[in-house]
Design a protein around this motif. Structure first.
Motif, short mmCIF file in Angstrom:
data_model
loop_
_atom_site.label_atom_id
_atom_site.label_comp_id
_atom_site.label_asym_id
_atom_site.label_seq_id
_atom_site.Cartn_x
_atom_site.Cartn_y
_atom_site.Cartn_z
N GLY A 96 -82.77 43.37 -5.16
CA GLY A 96 -83.48 44.64 -5.02
C GLY A 96 -82.91 45.52 -3.92
O GLY A 96 -81.86 45.23 -3.36
N GLY A 97 -83.64 46.58 -3.62
CA GLY A 97 -83.20 47.49 -2.57
C GLY A 97 -83.21 48.94 -3.02
O GLY A 97 -83.33 49.24 -4.21
N ALA A 98 -83.10 49.84 -2.06
CA ALA A 98 -83.12 51.28 -2.34
C ALA A 98 -81.92 51.69 -3.18
O ALA A 98 -80.86 51.04 -3.14
CB ALA A 98 -83.15 52.06 -1.03
N ALA A 107 -76.38 45.76 -9.96
CA ALA A 107 -77.43 45.44 -10.94
C ALA A 107 -76.87 45.52 -12.36
O ALA A 107 -77.23 44.71 -13.22
CB ALA A 107 -78.60 46.40 -10.78
N PHE A 108 -76.01 46.49 -12.60
CA PHE A 108 -75.40 46.63 -13.92
C PHE A 108 -74.55 45.41 -14.25
O PHE A 108 -74.64 44.85 -15.35
CB PHE A 108 -74.54 47.90 -13.96
CG PHE A 108 -73.87 48.14 -15.28
CD1 PHE A 108 -74.60 48.42 -16.42
CD2 PHE A 108 -72.49 48.07 -15.38
CE1 PHE A 108 -73.97 48.64 -17.64
CE2 PHE A 108 -71.84 48.29 -16.60
CZ PHE A 108 -72.60 48.56 -17.73
N GLU A 109 -73.75 44.96 -13.30
CA GLU A 109 -72.85 43.83 -13.53
C GLU A 109 -73.59 42.51 -13.65
O GLU A 109 -73.29 41.70 -14.53
CB GLU A 109 -71.82 43.74 -12.39
CG GLU A 109 -70.73 44.77 -12.43
CD GLU A 109 -69.73 44.53 -13.56
OE1 GLU A 109 -69.65 43.39 -14.06
OE2 GLU A 109 -69.03 45.49 -13.94
N LEU A 110 -74.56 42.28 -12.77
CA LEU A 110 -75.18 40.95 -12.70
C LEU A 110 -76.50 40.84 -13.46
O LEU A 110 -76.75 39.83 -14.12
CB LEU A 110 -75.37 40.55 -11.24
CG LEU A 110 -74.06 40.30 -10.47
CD1 LEU A 110 -74.35 40.04 -9.00
CD2 LEU A 110 -73.29 39.13 -11.07
N ASP A 111 -77.35 41.85 -13.37
CA ASP A 111 -78.62 41.75 -14.07
C ASP A 111 -78.47 42.04 -15.56
O ASP A 111 -79.12 41.40 -16.39
CB ASP A 111 -79.64 42.71 -13.46
CG ASP A 111 -80.08 42.27 -12.08
OD1 ASP A 111 -80.96 41.42 -11.99
OD2 ASP A 111 -79.52 42.77 -11.09
N LEU A 112 -77.61 43.00 -15.91
CA LEU A 112 -77.46 43.37 -17.31
C LEU A 112 -76.26 42.71 -17.98
O LEU A 112 -76.40 41.94 -18.94
CB LEU A 112 -77.36 44.89 -17.44
CG LEU A 112 -77.19 45.45 -18.85
CD1 LEU A 112 -78.33 45.01 -19.75
CD2 LEU A 112 -77.12 46.97 -18.81
N SER A 138 -86.64 38.80 -16.49
CA SER A 138 -87.06 40.16 -16.19
C SER A 138 -87.83 40.15 -14.87
O SER A 138 -87.64 39.27 -14.04
CB SER A 138 -87.90 40.72 -17.34
OG SER A 138 -88.23 42.07 -17.12
N THR A 139 -88.72 41.10 -14.68
CA THR A 139 -89.50 41.21 -13.46
C THR A 139 -90.67 42.15 -13.71
O THR A 139 -90.58 43.05 -14.56
CB THR A 139 -88.66 41.75 -12.28
OG1 THR A 139 -89.53 42.06 -11.18
CG2 THR A 139 -87.92 43.02 -12.67
N THR A 140 -91.75 41.97 -12.98
CA THR A 140 -92.90 42.86 -13.16
C THR A 140 -92.57 44.30 -12.76
O THR A 140 -93.16 45.23 -13.30
CB THR A 140 -94.11 42.37 -12.36
OG1 THR A 140 -93.73 42.19 -10.99
CG2 THR A 140 -94.64 41.06 -12.92
N VAL A 141 -91.65 44.50 -11.83
CA VAL A 141 -91.34 45.88 -11.42
C VAL A 141 -90.54 46.62 -12.49
O VAL A 141 -90.33 47.83 -12.39
CB VAL A 141 -90.61 45.94 -10.07
CG1 VAL A 141 -91.49 45.40 -8.96
CG2 VAL A 141 -89.28 45.20 -10.10
N ALA A 142 -90.10 45.91 -13.54
CA ALA A 142 -89.44 46.58 -14.66
C ALA A 142 -90.46 47.19 -15.61
O ALA A 142 -90.15 48.11 -16.36
CB ALA A 142 -88.56 45.59 -15.42
N ILE A 143 -91.69 46.67 -15.58
CA ILE A 143 -92.72 47.15 -16.49
C ILE A 143 -93.79 47.97 -15.78
O ILE A 143 -94.52 48.73 -16.42
CB ILE A 143 -93.37 45.98 -17.25
CG1 ILE A 143 -94.02 45.00 -16.27
CG2 ILE A 143 -92.35 45.26 -18.11
CD1 ILE A 143 -94.78 43.87 -16.95
N ALA A 154 -84.72 49.13 -12.68
CA ALA A 154 -84.22 49.93 -13.80
C ALA A 154 -83.36 49.10 -14.75
O ALA A 154 -83.48 49.18 -15.97
CB ALA A 154 -83.42 51.12 -13.27
N LEU A 155 -82.48 48.29 -14.19
CA LEU A 155 -81.59 47.49 -15.04
C LEU A 155 -82.33 46.30 -15.67
O LEU A 155 -82.00 45.89 -16.78
CB LEU A 155 -80.37 47.01 -14.23
CG LEU A 155 -79.18 47.98 -14.23
CD1 LEU A 155 -78.63 48.19 -15.64
CD2 LEU A 155 -79.53 49.32 -13.61
#
Length: 253
Positions: A96-98, A107-112, A138-143, A154-155
């Motif tokens: 995470g992070g700003a 996030a694009f490379e590792l999460d997606l 996934s994560t609750t902050v995605a929903i 976002a990713l």
């Protein structure tokens, strides 16, 4: 309860820490043969050694999951060594992070992409399994955004959408795809451990938002994941399982 997992074969990407490590431990205890990877060689060796000491069939390699070719090749090797694959899970994350371009790229490379590439590489083996199961993290902050805008959320939202569509696409082949969305999970040495030490007011405020009055534990998330990949959940696919102590407020129709 017998989860009917003994003799199954699992490929776990990024499984030497946190939830990934907990899942490896639970699967190993159920008699599942495991191939795992992480970037940190010492972490891989430590995890493999500890699981083997309990009698588990586990092998691991140091793999940089941002290296597309190397990562795909590892998944293929892992499938060959195992003699197939029944379970695939990728735990890689940029964290995470700003918002910043660097964090969006991570996030694009590792999460997606790590999730996408790993699944694609594992599919030939999964298609031959009689009980194939994929879990997408996934994560609750995605929903339900809780901690401000961040690339991680976002990713994760993107990969959750992809996984939902993938579940419908792969169902005719007998491959189940489910998502798991944890809320805040306390892991020793992890993010919330550091927040507890350095930002106690924020830590306490977060706990106050959880109806159960505490953060989750990695083992609690792992137990749910292992149940989802087991034959006991054979009719479950396309589900996003939220595990957050009631923190999210939406009604999940």
């Amino acid at each position: 309860m017998d989860l009917q997992l003994k003799g199954k074969k699992a490929i776990l990407a990024g499984a030497t820490k946190g939830i990934g490590r907990a899942v490896a431990e639970v699967l190993a205890a159920e008699g599942v043969a495991i191939e795992l990877c992480a970037r940190d060689q010492a972490g891989v060796e430590n995890t493999v050694q500890q699981l083997r000491a309990k009698g588990s069939a586990v092998t691991g390699e140091s793999v940089d999951m941002a290296d597309a070719a190397g990562y795909r090749e590892w998944v293929a090797r892992a499938s060959e060594r195992l003699g197939g694959c029944d379970i695939f899970i990728c735990f890689a994350s940029g964290g995470g992070g700003a918002p910043s371009e660097e964090r969006f790229q991570a996030a694009f490379e590792l999460d997606l992409l790590a999730t996408y590439r790993g699944i694609e590489a594992a599919l030939p083996a999964l298609e031959k399994s009689s009980s194939a199961a994929i879990i997408v993290m996934s994560t609750t902050v995605a929903i339900e955004p809780s901690f401000g805008p961040q690339p991680y959320a976002a990713l994760k939202a993107a990969v959750t959408n992809y996984a939902g569509a993938l579940a419908h696409s792969l169902a005719p082949k007998g491959i189940r795809v489910n998502m798991v969305a944890p809320g805040p999970v306390f892991i020793e040495g992890g993010v919330w451990d550091k927040i507890k030490s350095g930002r106690r007011e924020f830590y306490d405020k977060t706990i106050a938002q959880v109806p159960l009055g505490r953060l989750g534990a990695a083992k609690e998330i792992a137990d749910a994941i292992v149940f989802l990949v087991s034959p006991l959940s054979a009719f479950t696919t396309g589900t996003n399982l939220v595990i957050d102590g009631g923190m999210t407020k939406r009604v999940q129709h």
